[in-house]
Scaffold this active site. Structure first.
Site, PDB file in Angstrom:
ATOM      1  N   ASP A  52     -10.426  -3.411  -5.305  1.00  0.00           N
ATOM      2  CA  ASP A  52      -9.858  -2.660  -4.180  1.00  0.00           C
ATOM      3  C   ASP A  52     -10.674  -1.377  -3.989  1.00  0.00           C
ATOM      4  O   ASP A  52     -10.682  -0.502  -4.857  1.00  0.00           O
ATOM      5  CB  ASP A  52      -8.397  -2.313  -4.471  1.00  0.00           C
TER       6      ASP A  52
ATOM      7  N   SER B 169       0.835  -1.206   0.000  1.00  0.00           N
ATOM      8  CA  SER B 169       0.000   0.000   0.000  1.00  0.00           C
ATOM      9  C   SER B 169       0.867   1.252   0.000  1.00  0.00           C
ATOM     10  O   SER B 169       1.670   1.435  -0.912  1.00  0.00           O
ATOM     11  CB  SER B 169      -0.952  -0.043   1.204  1.00  0.00           C
TER      12      SER B 169
ATOM     13  N   HIS C  93      -8.296  -4.650  -0.637  1.00  0.00           N
ATOM     14  CA  HIS C  93      -7.069  -3.925  -0.308  1.00  0.00           C
ATOM     15  C   HIS C  93      -6.262  -4.741   0.697  1.00  0.00           C
ATOM     16  O   HIS C  93      -6.620  -4.859   1.872  1.00  0.00           O
ATOM     17  CB  HIS C  93      -7.397  -2.548   0.267  1.00  0.00           C
TER      18      HIS C  93
END
Length: 431
Positions: free
Chosen positions: A347, A212, A378
């Site tokens: 996501d 991320s 995610h």
């Protein structure tokens, strides 16, 4: 029987049938909502891959089978990006292990103290070489998060040393030593960790991994200076958004409940910032940074926090400048080591428009593979049969599988003195 009584008798007979019809309609409606929300009708498929046809890429895709095989999430809920994301956010992972590591403290030039946790391998690597994974977690995360612990334990067992950055200010029991904490794209702490590993283990080669926000940081770090790519075998980035400037607009939209996720992340950031308020916001510092804490208390989005607090740590004059300078989209084209970029189509944090960045990059640069899964949410990527997910995720297996393939390629390439990207006939023959 009177006409009135006859009508009542007829109605009384029709009522149960009418209620049964209403029940069936209600059940059908609920089932329809469940099917839609859980996305049960969505098919499973192998990741959609964008790459150039090179000897190395053919070898990697053949050796790392997860990239070409069908990704199958848990049947009942795994096709919902929201549930995948929520499960990752709440539980992290299932039956998370507890790898044992040593915490390292690195003093920085501005008075800050970077920390990272070092985990030694639990066995020899399959190539016999010394390989270290340098790992950058997601926003506000650190080595104690369940998904990091699960991945580190898996990598250790495959013969990798792991160094995991603890984002500045993320650990609740570590005080800040300067009026600064982690930001979206500051690479200083990650660079310090990598520098330490290179000095402490002069024979080791590096696998760079970012999750991320950490994916943005590692790609920016590698692209900032080509020296940073020395001794790096490859890089893997999972679920990053590539451009904060483009992402901020989508974060204010209710599509895929993105605005709600924005609120939750902003609330978590507020808690982290306020836990260090004495280090960050002394009276003199409030004046220096022109910071109004009241705006922080009432902030409901990351954009508001970034504008009022985060950009000022590095002296950016505007939010636009902060997002432009801290996003890897302006640096990632300088990365020449093999690069695997992974995202999920469902996501809820990364808007589909942002995926044009890695797709275009992979189409232009021979060292890049872009893998887009249909499902995974995610940082979820859970696998399983019907209801219960497996402890290891598809994401964990892909990263280690890709790293293993890359190490094998380098091991075979060395005797042939082959080109890093195009390979040579002797390596292709072994592949």
């Amino acid at each position: 029987m009177s006409a009135h009584e006859s009508d009542l008798h007829t109605i009384s007979q029709e009522m149960p049938a009418m209620f049964d019809g209403m029940k069936l309609a209600a059940v059908a409606t609920v089932l329809y909502i469940i099917v839609r929300c859980l996305n049960l009708k969505s098919p499973t498929a192998a990741p959609d891959l964008t790459y150039q046809d090179t000897a190395l890429n053919r070898f990697l895709l053949k050796s790392c089978s997860q990239l070409s095989k069908e990704y199958i999430p848990p049947l009942l809920w795994g096709k919902s990006g929201h549930l995948q994301t929520a499960l990752y956010g709440k539980l992290g992972r299932v039956s998370s292990p507890h790898p044992c590591g040593i915490r390292k403290y690195l003093p920085m030039q501005d008075g800050a103290t970077a920390t990272f946790d070092l985990f030694e391998p639990l066995g020899d690597h399959q190539t016999g070489d010394d390989i270290t994974m340098v790992i950058c977690p997601g926003i506000g995360n650190h080595s104690e998060k369940h998904y990091i612990r699960t991945f580190v334990d898996y990598a250790q067992k495959d013969g990798y040393r792991c160094a995991v950055l603890n984002h500045l200010g993320a650990l609740p029991n570590i005080e800040l030593t300067s009026p600064r904490m982690f930001t979206y794209g500051c690479t200083w702490e990650f660079a310090a960790m990598v520098g330490y590993i290179k000095r402490a283990y002069p024979q080791t080669q590096l696998i760079v991994v970012g999750f991320s926000l950490g994916g943005n940081i590692v790609c920016k770090f590698l692209g900032e200076n080509r020296v940073n790519q020395e001794r790096v075998l490859c890089c893997v980035s999972v679920c990053q958004g590539y451009s904060a400037l483009r992402a901020q607009e989508t974060f204010l939209q209710w599509d895929q409940f993105r605005r709600f996720y924005n609120f939750l992340m902003a609330d978590n950031m507020k808690k982290i910032i306020l836990s260090h308020r004495h280090s960050l916001f002394g009276e003199s510092l409030l004046k220096k940074f022109d910071t109004d804490l009241n705006r922080l208390y009432i902030a409901t989005s990351l954009t508001q926090i970034d504008d009022n607090i985060m950009r000022k740590f590095h002296g950016y004059s505007s939010l636009k400048e902060y997002y432009e300078k801290e996003s890897c989209v302006h640096y990632i084209h300088n990365v020449d080591v093999p690069l695997l970029l992974v995202n999920a189509a469902d996501d809820p944090l990364v808007h589909d428009s942002l995926l044009a960045i890695p797709r275009t990059l992979a189409a232009k640069k021979p060292n890049v593979i872009f893998a887009l899964t249909l499902h995974g949410g995610h940082l979820g990527f859970f696998e399983g049969d019907v209801l219960f997910p497996q402890p290891l995720t598809w994401m964990d297996k892909v990263i280690v599988g890709y790293a293993n393939a890359m190490c094998q390629w380098e091991k075979q390439k060395a005797p042939c003195q082959a080109s890093h990207l195009t390979g040579s006939s002797c390596v292709e023959a072994k592949a």
